[in-house]
Design a protein around this motif. Structure first.
Motif, PDB file in Angstrom:
ATOM      1  N   VAL A   1       0.830  -1.201   0.000  1.00 51.02           N
ATOM      2  CA  VAL A   1       0.000   0.000   0.000  1.00 51.02           C
ATOM      3  C   VAL A   1       0.863   1.250   0.000  1.00 51.02           C
ATOM      4  O   VAL A   1       0.576   2.231  -0.699  1.00 51.02           O
ATOM      5  CB  VAL A   1      -0.948  -0.002   1.222  1.00 51.02           C
ATOM      6  CG1 VAL A   1      -1.633   1.353   1.376  1.00 51.02           C
ATOM      7  CG2 VAL A   1      -1.986  -1.111   1.082  1.00 51.02           C
TER       8      VAL A   1
ATOM      9  N   TYR B   1      -6.308  -2.874  -3.752  1.00 54.56           N
ATOM     10  CA  TYR B   1      -5.924  -2.110  -2.560  1.00 54.56           C
ATOM     11  C   TYR B   1      -7.185  -1.609  -1.857  1.00 54.56           C
ATOM     12  O   TYR B   1      -7.711  -2.282  -0.984  1.00 54.56           O
ATOM     13  CB  TYR B   1      -4.977  -0.965  -2.951  1.00 54.56           C
ATOM     14  CG  TYR B   1      -3.682  -1.489  -3.537  1.00 54.56           C
ATOM     15  CD1 TYR B   1      -2.623  -1.873  -2.715  1.00 54.56           C
ATOM     16  CD2 TYR B   1      -3.523  -1.653  -4.915  1.00 54.56           C
ATOM     17  CE1 TYR B   1      -1.445  -2.396  -3.240  1.00 54.56           C
ATOM     18  CE2 TYR B   1      -2.346  -2.171  -5.457  1.00 54.56           C
ATOM     19  CZ  TYR B   1      -1.318  -2.550  -4.615  1.00 54.56           C
ATOM     20  OH  TYR B   1      -0.158  -3.069  -5.139  1.00 54.56           O
TER      21      TYR B   1
ATOM     22  N   ILE C   1      -7.192   4.373  -1.957  1.00 53.63           N
ATOM     23  CA  ILE C   1      -5.840   4.267  -2.520  1.00 53.63           C
ATOM     24  C   ILE C   1      -5.884   4.441  -4.029  1.00 53.63           C
ATOM     25  O   ILE C   1      -5.042   5.111  -4.633  1.00 53.63           O
ATOM     26  CB  ILE C   1      -5.195   2.915  -2.151  1.00 53.63           C
ATOM     27  CG1 ILE C   1      -4.917   2.837  -0.645  1.00 53.63           C
ATOM     28  CG2 ILE C   1      -3.902   2.701  -2.945  1.00 53.63           C
ATOM     29  CD1 ILE C   1      -3.934   3.858  -0.128  1.00 53.63           C
TER      30      ILE C   1
END
Length: 257
Positions: free
Chosen positions: A161, A203, A207
């Motif tokens: 991430v 994700y 994001i």
């Protein structure tokens, strides 16, 4: 723009193996102090490795980013003719183009080697610009479901991430590259939307909103405005048109809005 998170537009020239040393210097001199500030529009030039160090010195006081066109997946070793990601970072390169259609077609790059290069770039503090040329038509039925555009998912395998924030995705439909016929703004937007949905699936939606998606393929000042006005498109990857400094500057101004 419909996105809730502001993404700075990115205009990236891909020179491929065009230009000689004098032409490179002349181009840089013409655009250095005329491009927008980097927090308004980010501009970059992807060039042959032999020019990168000089270009970095010549753009030291300019917002222009110098971009490598390729990188190897090992930091060092017996890989004659390849370029180390550690060496690129050492001379001041920030961005590297990975997985371009021409690399896949002529040099047999695969989804697996693209992922290795992405991982190596991130490991060395480089920001990958991952080129996607996949046919999106097969994913059309999943527009509102949970798509996973194969080249995107493969390129990002193992990318965290925190790392995804340093990645840009460039979509170039194979048929449009060098053809003089770009995808329509609607076609480009549909593909970019599928890519963003894939990022949200891999994700999270929040994001995915932070990742820039570029369109490439016969972009020029005549069609760039409509393409860059699309909500999921954050800039352009430009080949032939960006060999001319005046056209490159026009594209940067179009991105500025």
């Amino acid at each position: 723009m419909s996105q809730s998170f502001h993404r700075v537009p990115f205009v990236l020239a891909n020179w491929k193996i065009n230009k000689l040393q004098g032409e490179v210097k002349d181009f840089i001199e013409k655009v250095n102090d005329k491009v927008p500030a980097a927090d308004v529009v980010e501009t970059g030039i992807a060039a042959q490795d032999i020019f990168l160090a000089d270009m970095i010195r010549e753009t030291a006081q300019s917002p222009v980013q110098v971009v490598a066109e390729n990188v190897h997946w090992e930091d060092s070793g017996a890989f004659t003719g390849e370029t180390s990601p550690r060496a690129l970072a050492d001379i001041g390169v920030n961005y590297v183009l990975i997985g371009h259609f021409e690399r896949r077609k002529f040099f047999n790059e695969t989804d697996s080697t693209v992922n290795l290069k992405v991982t190596a770039a991130l490991r060395n503090g480089l920001k990958p610009i991952i080129d996607i040329d996949e046919d999106m038509s097969a994913y059309a039925q999943f527009m509102d479901a949970e798509p996973a555009v194969a080249q995107v998912a493969a390129a990002l395998a193992g990318v965290s991430v925190d790392q995804i924030r340093n990645i840009t995705i460039a979509y170039e439909p194979t048929w449009a590259i060098g053809s003089g016929e770009a995808a329509s703004a609607e076609q480009a937007q549909k593909a970019a939307h599928l890519i963003r949905q894939t990022l949200a699936h891999l994700y999270s939606p929040s994001i995915s909103e932070k990742v820039r998606i570029l369109y490439g393929g016969s972009v020029n000042p005549d069609n760039a405005s409509e393409i860059m006005s699309q909500p999921d498109i954050d800039g352009v990857l430009v080949g032939k048109a960006a060999l001319d400094p005046d056209q490159f500057l026009k594209l940067a101004q179009i991105a500025k809005g």
